[in-house]
Motif scaffolding. Structure first.
Motif, short mmCIF file in Angstrom:
data_model
loop_
_atom_site.label_atom_id
_atom_site.label_comp_id
_atom_site.label_asym_id
_atom_site.label_seq_id
_atom_site.Cartn_x
_atom_site.Cartn_y
_atom_site.Cartn_z
N CYS A 4 -0.41 3.37 -3.76
CA CYS A 4 -1.80 3.76 -3.96
C CYS A 4 -1.92 5.14 -4.61
CB CYS A 4 -2.56 3.78 -2.63
SG CYS A 4 -2.48 2.22 -1.73
N ASP A 41 -5.32 1.70 -7.59
CA ASP A 41 -6.43 1.96 -6.67
C ASP A 41 -6.42 0.82 -5.66
OD1 ASP A 41 -7.39 4.29 -7.89
OD2 ASP A 41 -8.46 3.11 -9.40
N CYS A 42 -5.75 1.04 -4.56
CA CYS A 42 -5.50 -0.04 -3.61
C CYS A 42 -6.81 -0.64 -3.11
CB CYS A 42 -4.67 0.46 -2.44
SG CYS A 42 -2.95 0.82 -2.90
N ARG A 80 0.84 -1.20 0.00
CA ARG A 80 0.00 0.00 0.00
C ARG A 80 0.88 1.25 0.00
NH1 ARG A 80 -5.14 -1.82 0.72
NH2 ARG A 80 -6.13 0.13 1.27
#
Length: 530
Positions: free
Chosen positions: A358, A372-373, A354
């Protein structure tokens, strides 16, 4: 006068009067005798049936035990007395999975010295085992494929990168140049490894001309600063701070730039004279794609006839060979993190990528976001799906460079799946970024060496898993899956991808194979293109 009962006189030897039992007892005797005969027959039938059944089972077990005993005898024949003693299980307090922070890897104390001595003793004993035996004994300690006795692609790469005479005019080079602003290069560990794979295949095939010229080049990296090696106390501030050199050759062996026997490429795809001894790559980010990756191996056939994932994993295994000091550090961390009784076939790996990966992140100095995590609940759903598929799952290895995401996922696990044992990277720095230019800036007191050791420990831990939750748009999680498929400890690998990419490497990560003639649709299916 009352009548007295008189006993019958005894029978004479010559045959006097004989006494007979009362005639009313004969029916009882006959009934008892018949019952005895019937009962005996039934008992014998039951006994013989069980004996035959048990004999068949015993026969199978005897045969099976004989087979296993023969296998063990063959293995035992290759072991020394010290090896046999080593293989006996003894509990180790270092195997306990307890949370805590490691001291900086540059520092050492008496306890660490004792650990190092133990490691040296084990290494000496392990040297007498076969590569497969060493791996089997290393589920909760350091293991990495060996370039010297592993054979196959890995050893062939090593031999190609270690020519007998680097100064010979016939030894040709491909020089991997750093970017102009190399001190601010934000590439992370696996991004560098991917670049190495592409440049190495370029060198080994000499730009896809091996079949015509039957010649390869040695890939060599320039000696400029490597961002993640800033402040290195274990070697130069280059890649060699952490990893074994790419080649036995030195920059002094190559031809200087702008001289007659060298050329400099302005772009990755630029053509060049294959007779030139030294080719300098462009200092841009991108690299040349190779179409005939297996040509240099001299194996018959073409790329479609051989394993693409095996070649890719071998190049990365070669790239990530740690220096001795880092190998000892990884061993110490793995022992602290992996429980002694962990079964890789009953383990899920959840490498959560992450932070700066992101879109919309605010991590200063990191690369731009690329994904788009997905919400952490999707990772949890994936673990549940694996549990439905395999109820024997016992463990979940959870790692992340993002501490807040990791903590949040652990709470979800505790609430939703409390029966599963969570395995953590004990002492993980969790620096909050995957970018390599300012690793020391994100966690107070964390040196680059600690961050690199933490990240590589996470990679090694996940080799002990069978099921994976990944986002293939992250080269980090894809690399974990690819390396686990080729060099992992589990019997097979299953992957759920919740952040799909569409290139060959992501396909290797998901399924282990890639069809270059197929197109990936949005629904996740592949359709052959005409």
């Amino acid at each position: 006068m009352p009548r007295q009962h008189q006993s019958s006189p005894p029978a004479s030897a010559s045959g006097g009067a004989k006494s007979h039992p009362p005639t009313h007892k004969w029916p009882n005797v006959l009934v008892g005798l018949a019952t005895f005969i019937v009962a005996t027959a039934c008992f014998n039938f039951i006994f013989m049936t069980k004996t035959i059944s048990r004999g068949a089972q015993d026969g199978y077990l005897v045969a099976r035990n004989a087979e296993l005993e023969e296998r063990l005898r063959r293995m035992e024949a290759h072991l020394s007395a010290s090896d046999k003693a080593k293989l006996q299980f003894t509990p180790d307090a270092n195997d306990a999975n307890v949370e805590g922070k490691d001291a900086p890897v540059e520092e050492s104390d008496d306890a660490d010295s004792e650990d190092d001595d133990d490691t040296d003793d084990e290494a000496s004993s392990d040297s007498q085992l076969s590569p497969l035996q060493r791996k089997a004994n290393s589920i909760n300690s350091y293991w990495w494929p060996s370039v010297k006795d592993g054979g196959g692609l890995l050893t062939k790469i090593y031999n190609a990168q270690h020519p007998s005479d680097c100064a010979s005019p016939s030894t040709k080079f491909l020089v991997w140049r750093s970017k102009k602003d190399n001190e601010h290069d934000t590439r992370g560990l696996t991004a560098w490894a991917h670049a190495f794979t592409s440049h190495l295949l370029h060198a080994l095939t000499d730009g896809d001309t091996f079949r015509q010229h039957q010649a390869s080049r040695v890939l060599i990296f320039d000696d400029k600063l490597w961002p993640m090696a800033k402040g290195c106390v274990n070697g130069p501030e280059t890649r060699s701070c952490y990893f074994e050199p790419m080649t036995s050759c030195k920059m002094a062996d190559v031809d200087p730039m702008q001289e007659g026997n060298s050329t400099v490429l302005a772009k990755a795809k630029q053509e060049y004279d294959r007779n030139v001894r030294t080719v300098y790559l462009s200092n841009q980010l991108w690299f040349r794609l190779t179409g005939q990756k297996y040509a240099w191996t001299t194996l018959p056939g073409h790329d479609r006839d051989h394993s693409g994932i095996a070649l890719t994993a071998a190049t990365m295994a070669y790239y990530f060979r740690p220096q001795p000091w880092l190998q000892k550090e990884l061993d110490k961390r793995i022992r602290r993190s992996i429980p002694a009784d962990l079964d890789p076939d009953r383990t899920v790996g959840v490498p959560i990528r992450r932070s700066d990966k992101c879109h919309g992140h605010n991590v200063t100095g990191s690369a731009k976001g690329e994904l788009d995590c997905p919400p952490l609940s999707l990772y949890l759903d994936g673990v549940k799906q694996f549990l439905l598929f395999d109820p024997l799952i016992e463990n979940v290895i959870v790692t992340s460079e993002d501490k807040s995401a990791c903590d949040e996922f652990l709470q979800l696990m505790k609430k939703e799946l409390p029966s599963l044992r969570v395995v953590l990277n004990v002492g993980d720095v969790q620096q909050g970024t995957g970018s390599g230019s300012k690793l020391e800036s994100y966690v107070e007191g964390a040196a680059n060496a600690n961050v690199v050791a933490s990240a590589l420990t996470s990679l090694h831990l996940h080799l002990r898993a069978r099921y994976f939750m990944i986002t293939s748009k992250s080269t980090w999680t894809s690399t974990i899956s690819v390396m686990a498929r080729v060099y992992g400890f589990a019997s097979d690998i299953f992957v759920l991808d919740i952040g799909r990419n569409k290139n060959a490497f992501s396909a290797y990560a998901r399924s282990g194979c890639y069809d270059s003639g197929a197109k990936l649709h949005r629904d996740g299916t592949y359709v052959e293109e005409n």
